[in-house]
Design a protein around this motif. Structure first.
Motif, PDB file in Angstrom:
ATOM      1  N   GLN A 149      -6.048 -14.500   0.523  1.00  0.00           N
ATOM      2  CA  GLN A 149      -7.001 -15.545   0.163  1.00  0.00           C
ATOM      3  C   GLN A 149      -7.977 -15.035  -0.884  1.00  0.00           C
ATOM      4  O   GLN A 149      -8.272 -15.723  -1.869  1.00  0.00           O
ATOM      5  CB  GLN A 149      -7.760 -15.982   1.420  1.00  0.00           C
ATOM      6  CG  GLN A 149      -8.570 -17.261   1.242  1.00  0.00           C
ATOM      7  CD  GLN A 149      -7.683 -18.487   1.131  1.00  0.00           C
ATOM      8  OE1 GLN A 149      -6.697 -18.601   1.831  1.00  0.00           O
ATOM      9  NE2 GLN A 149      -8.038 -19.391   0.228  1.00  0.00           N
ATOM     10  N   GLU A 150      -8.464 -13.809  -0.699  1.00  0.00           N
ATOM     11  CA  GLU A 150      -9.410 -13.241  -1.650  1.00  0.00           C
ATOM     12  C   GLU A 150      -8.771 -13.048  -3.023  1.00  0.00           C
ATOM     13  O   GLU A 150      -9.408 -13.293  -4.054  1.00  0.00           O
ATOM     14  CB  GLU A 150      -9.927 -11.897  -1.107  1.00  0.00           C
ATOM     15  CG  GLU A 150     -10.814 -12.048   0.116  1.00  0.00           C
ATOM     16  CD  GLU A 150     -10.986 -10.731   0.861  1.00  0.00           C
ATOM     17  OE1 GLU A 150     -10.463  -9.701   0.375  1.00  0.00           O
ATOM     18  OE2 GLU A 150     -11.635 -10.733   1.927  1.00  0.00           O
TER      19      GLU A 150
ATOM     20  N   LEU B 115       0.822  -1.210   0.000  1.00  0.00           N
ATOM     21  CA  LEU B 115       0.000   0.000   0.000  1.00  0.00           C
ATOM     22  C   LEU B 115       0.857   1.261   0.000  1.00  0.00           C
ATOM     23  O   LEU B 115       0.492   2.268  -0.605  1.00  0.00           O
ATOM     24  CB  LEU B 115      -0.944   0.008   1.207  1.00  0.00           C
ATOM     25  CG  LEU B 115      -2.375  -0.464   0.938  1.00  0.00           C
ATOM     26  CD1 LEU B 115      -3.240  -0.275   2.179  1.00  0.00           C
ATOM     27  CD2 LEU B 115      -2.994   0.262  -0.236  1.00  0.00           C
ATOM     28  N   ASP B 116       1.990   1.222   0.716  1.00  0.00           N
ATOM     29  CA  ASP B 116       2.895   2.375   0.672  1.00  0.00           C
ATOM     30  C   ASP B 116       3.367   2.622  -0.752  1.00  0.00           C
ATOM     31  O   ASP B 116       3.381   3.760  -1.240  1.00  0.00           O
ATOM     32  CB  ASP B 116       4.109   2.142   1.577  1.00  0.00           C
ATOM     33  CG  ASP B 116       3.766   2.220   3.058  1.00  0.00           C
ATOM     34  OD1 ASP B 116       2.658   2.681   3.378  1.00  0.00           O
ATOM     35  OD2 ASP B 116       4.595   1.821   3.880  1.00  0.00           O
ATOM     36  N   ALA B 117       3.789   1.545  -1.435  1.00  0.00           N
ATOM     37  CA  ALA B 117       4.266   1.678  -2.811  1.00  0.00           C
ATOM     38  C   ALA B 117       3.182   2.287  -3.693  1.00  0.00           C
ATOM     39  O   ALA B 117       3.451   3.155  -4.535  1.00  0.00           O
ATOM     40  CB  ALA B 117       4.697   0.315  -3.357  1.00  0.00           C
ATOM     41  N   MET B 118       1.939   1.854  -3.494  1.00  0.00           N
ATOM     42  CA  MET B 118       0.843   2.378  -4.299  1.00  0.00           C
ATOM     43  C   MET B 118       0.563   3.838  -3.990  1.00  0.00           C
ATOM     44  O   MET B 118       0.240   4.623  -4.890  1.00  0.00           O
ATOM     45  CB  MET B 118      -0.411   1.530  -4.069  1.00  0.00           C
ATOM     46  CG  MET B 118      -0.334   0.152  -4.699  1.00  0.00           C
ATOM     47  SD  MET B 118      -0.223   0.205  -6.510  1.00  0.00           S
ATOM     48  CE  MET B 118      -1.886   0.680  -6.944  1.00  0.00           C
TER      49      MET B 118
ATOM     50  N   TYR C  57      -0.836 -14.838 -18.487  1.00  0.00           N
ATOM     51  CA  TYR C  57      -2.247 -15.233 -18.571  1.00  0.00           C
ATOM     52  C   TYR C  57      -3.116 -14.372 -17.650  1.00  0.00           C
ATOM     53  O   TYR C  57      -4.154 -13.837 -18.067  1.00  0.00           O
ATOM     54  CB  TYR C  57      -2.434 -16.708 -18.200  1.00  0.00           C
ATOM     55  CG  TYR C  57      -3.899 -17.098 -18.188  1.00  0.00           C
ATOM     56  CD1 TYR C  57      -4.547 -17.483 -19.360  1.00  0.00           C
ATOM     57  CD2 TYR C  57      -4.652 -17.015 -17.016  1.00  0.00           C
ATOM     58  CE1 TYR C  57      -5.899 -17.785 -19.368  1.00  0.00           C
ATOM     59  CE2 TYR C  57      -6.011 -17.315 -17.010  1.00  0.00           C
ATOM     60  CZ  TYR C  57      -6.630 -17.700 -18.178  1.00  0.00           C
ATOM     61  OH  TYR C  57      -7.969 -17.986 -18.181  1.00  0.00           O
ATOM     62  N   LEU C  58      -2.693 -14.234 -16.405  1.00  0.00           N
ATOM     63  CA  LEU C  58      -3.529 -13.563 -15.403  1.00  0.00           C
ATOM     64  C   LEU C  58      -3.611 -12.055 -15.600  1.00  0.00           C
ATOM     65  O   LEU C  58      -4.651 -11.449 -15.318  1.00  0.00           O
ATOM     66  CB  LEU C  58      -2.991 -13.853 -13.996  1.00  0.00           C
ATOM     67  CG  LEU C  58      -3.072 -15.300 -13.512  1.00  0.00           C
ATOM     68  CD1 LEU C  58      -2.340 -15.443 -12.184  1.00  0.00           C
ATOM     69  CD2 LEU C  58      -4.529 -15.747 -13.374  1.00  0.00           C
ATOM     70  N   PHE C  59      -2.517 -11.445 -16.087  1.00  0.00           N
ATOM     71  CA  PHE C  59      -2.443  -9.983 -16.117  1.00  0.00           C
ATOM     72  C   PHE C  59      -2.164  -9.402 -17.503  1.00  0.00           C
ATOM     73  O   PHE C  59      -2.065  -8.178 -17.643  1.00  0.00           O
ATOM     74  CB  PHE C  59      -1.366  -9.494 -15.134  1.00  0.00           C
ATOM     75  CG  PHE C  59      -1.571  -9.995 -13.729  1.00  0.00           C
ATOM     76  CD1 PHE C  59      -2.621  -9.527 -12.945  1.00  0.00           C
ATOM     77  CD2 PHE C  59      -0.722 -10.953 -13.188  1.00  0.00           C
ATOM     78  CE1 PHE C  59      -2.808  -9.985 -11.658  1.00  0.00           C
ATOM     79  CE2 PHE C  59      -0.904 -11.424 -11.887  1.00  0.00           C
ATOM     80  CZ  PHE C  59      -1.959 -10.941 -11.122  1.00  0.00           C
TER      81      PHE C  59
ATOM     82  N   ASN D 131      -3.665  -5.398  -5.364  1.00  0.00           N
ATOM     83  CA  ASN D 131      -3.775  -6.855  -5.259  1.00  0.00           C
ATOM     84  C   ASN D 131      -2.758  -7.565  -6.142  1.00  0.00           C
ATOM     85  O   ASN D 131      -2.274  -8.653  -5.796  1.00  0.00           O
ATOM     86  CB  ASN D 131      -5.189  -7.313  -5.616  1.00  0.00           C
ATOM     87  CG  ASN D 131      -6.170  -7.070  -4.491  1.00  0.00           C
ATOM     88  OD1 ASN D 131      -5.773  -6.759  -3.371  1.00  0.00           O
ATOM     89  ND2 ASN D 131      -7.457  -7.203  -4.777  1.00  0.00           N
ATOM     90  N   THR D 132      -2.441  -6.974  -7.277  1.00  0.00           N
ATOM     91  CA  THR D 132      -1.415  -7.560  -8.147  1.00  0.00           C
ATOM     92  C   THR D 132      -0.067  -7.553  -7.439  1.00  0.00           C
ATOM     93  O   THR D 132       0.676  -8.539  -7.490  1.00  0.00           O
ATOM     94  CB  THR D 132      -1.322  -6.780  -9.466  1.00  0.00           C
ATOM     95  OG1 THR D 132      -2.609  -6.749 -10.088  1.00  0.00           O
ATOM     96  CG2 THR D 132      -0.311  -7.418 -10.406  1.00  0.00           C
TER      97      THR D 132
END
Length: 457
Positions: free
Chosen positions: A376-377, A76-79, A196-198, A303-304
């Motif tokens: 987990q989410e 979160l700090d990085a963001m 694939y995911l991103f 989340n990434t």
């Protein structure tokens, strides 16, 4: 499940420290006008001198802005650092300018002289390098943008492991190089899964490809495929010395312009010349396999970042590849990435079973070390992408393609993000006074009164 190093960390109840990576972000975005064409405006003076400001600079093109965050202890700090710098850039843009939210560039000029005029202004040595790069690779291949993540292992992890394994390593730097190599191999091995995911670059705009070239249909990631960025020179991730030797040999043989031209999906980074890296030690890894996420104003989601940290922690804790297997396994992984990157985005991946198995293993690991519900989410959301390819970023973008173009969608996003930035109550404006701010000074000025770093992981 744990390696020797992983068991030491687990037995000493230090697994949480393997999540405490110091993280820095580098996000590239093209400046465009309101028609979706590369901007003709000069570099924004409000963010300082593009040649000397380390936090907001340019890349291949004068229009390719790159925001570089100071190192952060938590995602979160990085963001928040990234959001503050991104807003500072946006509010410094000329009226009518926008930041293009896609990895693949907008329509490119076909005229060679116009292409050369767009090359970034820099010191003479970099400008010479860019000219040579243009001559070798052409204009298009230098124009894709991406999100780069820099990861540095918490020193307390090295301290702990070294007290137990001092007899197995000549010195602490050898241990550090070994552990960074483990992580690098892991990310190279599973790069295809990240694609694939991103992956979020299904098509290229006008003039990126010559007539008759390029894929015949939308794919998962043009940028992460063989159609994408620059030189296809493959690195050697057997160990740090092999990595250095291969790059230096490539430069000596003229395959690379210089060691700086190596743009592998993972790069070992240290201090001083590349040739000294095995002795001076790897300080962090640069991960270069993420396309820009157009659903985020800053090009990447929190989340990434959490997922990338989880993967890195898993690679620290689990057994590495055997030395004799590295070349063969990573060669296959490169081929898997090419296949995944060029699949039709809305269809089930050829490697769905492999992806499902790896995410199941990550979920078991997250449960074993009792990570918080946010991990987990995130895993559950990504498992859904594996089962339902239409929920992947690239497949979502396919829904917005009109007349073989994403320009309408990109401009809607770009204008929305720009308007939001212009409504900021207190955007950072310190670069017009001094651009040589230290990381600590920048952190203080970015979040004076509205954010306390370290509040969340």
């Amino acid at each position: 499940m744990f390696s020797t190093i992983g068991q030491i960390i687990f037995d000493n109840e230090a697994v949480a420290k393997t999540q405490d990576f110091t993280m820095g972000l580098e996000i590239e975005m093209q400046r465009v006008d309101e028609n979706g064409e590369l901007s003709k405006e000069p570099y924004p003076s409000g963010v300082g001198d593009e040649k000397t400001n380390p936090w907001v600079t340019n890349d291949f093109l004068e229009t390719m802005s790159e925001v570089v965050t100071p190192p952060a202890s938590h995602a979160l700090d990085a963001m928040h650092y990234l959001f503050g710098l991104n807003n500072a850039l946006r509010t410094a843009l000329s009226p009518g300018e926008l930041l293009w939210p896609l990895s693949m560039p907008p329509a490119l000029p076909a005229d060679l002289d116009e292409q050369r005029s767009l090359l970034a202004k820099a010191d003479p040595s970099k400008e010479e390098y860019l000219e040579e790069w243009l001559n070798r690779h052409g204009f298009s291949e230098g124009t894709p943008s991406g999100a780069h993540i820099n990861l540095s292992i918490d020193n307390r992890v090295f301290d702990l492991v070294y007290t137990y394994l001092e007899d197995r390593f000549e010195n602490r730097i050898e241990l550090e190089n070994y552990m960074y190599t483990k992580i690098a191999q892991g990310f190279m091995r599973y790069r295809w899964l990240i694609t694939y995911l991103f992956g979020a670059s299904p098509i290229a705009e006008k003039n990126y490809f010559e007539t008759g070239e390029g894929p015949a249909n939308p794919i998962r990631s043009v940028r992460q495929s063989s159609y994408g960025f620059g030189t296809k020179f493959q690195g050697d991730y057997s160990d740090v010395q092999s990595y250095v030797d291969r790059i230096l040999q490539g430069a000596e043989d003229g395959i690379l312009i210089s060691d700086y031209e190596f743009h592998g999906a993972v790069r070992f980074k240290g201090e001083g010349p590349l040739k000294d890296l095995p002795q001076s030690g790897v300080k962090y890894l640069e991960l270069r396999m993420l396309d820009l996420d157009p659903s985020s104003s800053v090009g990447v989601r929190t989340n990434t970042l959490r997922f990338i940290r989880l993967m890195a922690s898993y690679f620290i804790m689990t057994p590495p590849l055997r030395p004799e297997e590295v070349g063969k396994v990573l060669e296959r992984a490169n081929q898997m990435n090419e296949e995944v990157a060029t699949e039709i985005p809305t269809e089930i991946s050829k490697y769905q079973t492999n992806a499902r198995a790896f995410l199941n293993r990550l979920e078991m690991y997250a449960n074993q070390i009792q990570l918080g519900p946010e991990y987990q989410e995130e895993i559950e959301d990504l498992e859904d992408r594996i089962e339902n390819p239409r929920t992947t970023p690239s497949a979502r973008l396919v829904n917005h393609i009109k007349d073989d173009s994403l320009v309408e969608y990109a401009l809607i996003r770009a204008k929305r993000y720009q308007n939001s930035a212009l409504q900021s109550i207190r955007p950072f404006t310190g670069f017009d006074i001094a651009c040589n701010l230290s990381a600590e000074d920048l952190k203080l000025q970015l979040f004076k009164g509205n954010w306390e770093p370290g509040m969340d992981k």
